[in-house]
Design a protein around this motif. Sequence first.
Motif, short mmCIF file in Angstrom:
data_model
loop_
_atom_site.label_atom_id
_atom_site.label_comp_id
_atom_site.label_asym_id
_atom_site.label_seq_id
_atom_site.Cartn_x
_atom_site.Cartn_y
_atom_site.Cartn_z
N ASP A 2 -16.64 29.72 -45.97
CA ASP A 2 -16.74 28.35 -45.49
C ASP A 2 -17.23 27.44 -46.61
O ASP A 2 -17.61 27.89 -47.69
CB ASP A 2 -17.70 28.27 -44.30
CG ASP A 2 -17.01 28.63 -42.99
OD1 ASP A 2 -15.77 28.67 -42.98
OD2 ASP A 2 -17.71 28.87 -42.00
N ASP A 3 -17.25 26.18 -46.31
CA ASP A 3 -17.73 25.17 -47.24
C ASP A 3 -16.93 25.12 -48.53
O ASP A 3 -17.47 25.08 -49.63
CB ASP A 3 -19.22 25.36 -47.55
CG ASP A 3 -20.08 25.14 -46.31
OD1 ASP A 3 -19.59 24.52 -45.35
OD2 ASP A 3 -21.23 25.58 -46.32
N MET A 4 -15.61 25.11 -48.39
CA MET A 4 -14.73 24.93 -49.54
C MET A 4 -14.58 23.45 -49.82
O MET A 4 -14.45 22.65 -48.90
CB MET A 4 -13.34 25.49 -49.23
CG MET A 4 -13.24 26.97 -49.22
SD MET A 4 -11.57 27.50 -48.74
CE MET A 4 -11.71 27.37 -46.97
N THR A 5 -14.52 23.10 -51.08
CA THR A 5 -14.20 21.72 -51.46
C THR A 5 -12.71 21.49 -51.26
O THR A 5 -11.95 22.45 -51.05
CB THR A 5 -14.56 21.45 -52.93
OG1 THR A 5 -13.75 22.30 -53.75
CG2 THR A 5 -16.05 21.68 -53.20
N VAL A 6 -12.30 20.26 -51.37
CA VAL A 6 -10.88 19.94 -51.21
C VAL A 6 -10.06 20.67 -52.27
O VAL A 6 -8.96 21.18 -51.98
CB VAL A 6 -10.64 18.40 -51.23
CG1 VAL A 6 -10.93 17.80 -52.57
CG2 VAL A 6 -9.24 18.06 -50.78
N SER A 7 -10.56 20.77 -53.48
CA SER A 7 -9.84 21.49 -54.54
C SER A 7 -9.72 22.97 -54.24
O SER A 7 -8.68 23.58 -54.47
CB SER A 7 -10.53 21.29 -55.89
OG SER A 7 -10.51 19.93 -56.25
N ALA A 8 -10.80 23.56 -53.73
CA ALA A 8 -10.77 24.99 -53.40
C ALA A 8 -9.78 25.25 -52.26
O ALA A 8 -9.03 26.23 -52.30
CB ALA A 8 -12.17 25.47 -53.03
N LEU A 9 -9.78 24.39 -51.26
CA LEU A 9 -8.83 24.54 -50.15
C LEU A 9 -7.40 24.40 -50.67
O LEU A 9 -6.53 25.20 -50.33
CB LEU A 9 -9.11 23.52 -49.05
CG LEU A 9 -8.10 23.47 -47.90
CD1 LEU A 9 -7.99 24.81 -47.19
CD2 LEU A 9 -8.47 22.36 -46.93
N ALA A 10 -7.17 23.40 -51.48
CA ALA A 10 -5.83 23.17 -52.02
C ALA A 10 -5.35 24.38 -52.81
O ALA A 10 -4.20 24.83 -52.65
CB ALA A 10 -5.84 21.92 -52.89
#
Length: 142
Positions: A2-10
Amino acid sequence: MDDMTVSALAQRVGTSADTIRYYERIGLLPEAERSPAGYRLFGEGDVERVAFIKRAQSFGLRLDDIGALLDIRQRGLCPCGHARQLLSDKLAEIDQQIQSLEDLRNDVRALMEDGVAEDASNCWPCGDQLIQIRPLTEGNTR
């Protein structure tokens, strides 16, 4: 995770951070929680949601249609009937596109078979046809 940044999710789903932000802006992703520093934070549910969006897009569904499916699912209902109708409509659209392309191929083939001049004058005898090929001369750029 959990707690991924937008870059990590992308990176995790194989798209751009701008795409993730866009999905959030148009409501395909719920508004993300923010870290104390103001970074968007995403979880595993967001990974699954974006993966679903990308998969639905690969079948040619539009973002509006995908949003409708997500809304139905969010309300706790099964979106399968609606998804089946969307895919049926997409299939009909694809069949129409294929037919249009086959018609175009046949028209081009007929033009090529009927209209190609036997001499090498670079001109097709197609007074009533659409195409005339003329060599370019000075001042004649079209």
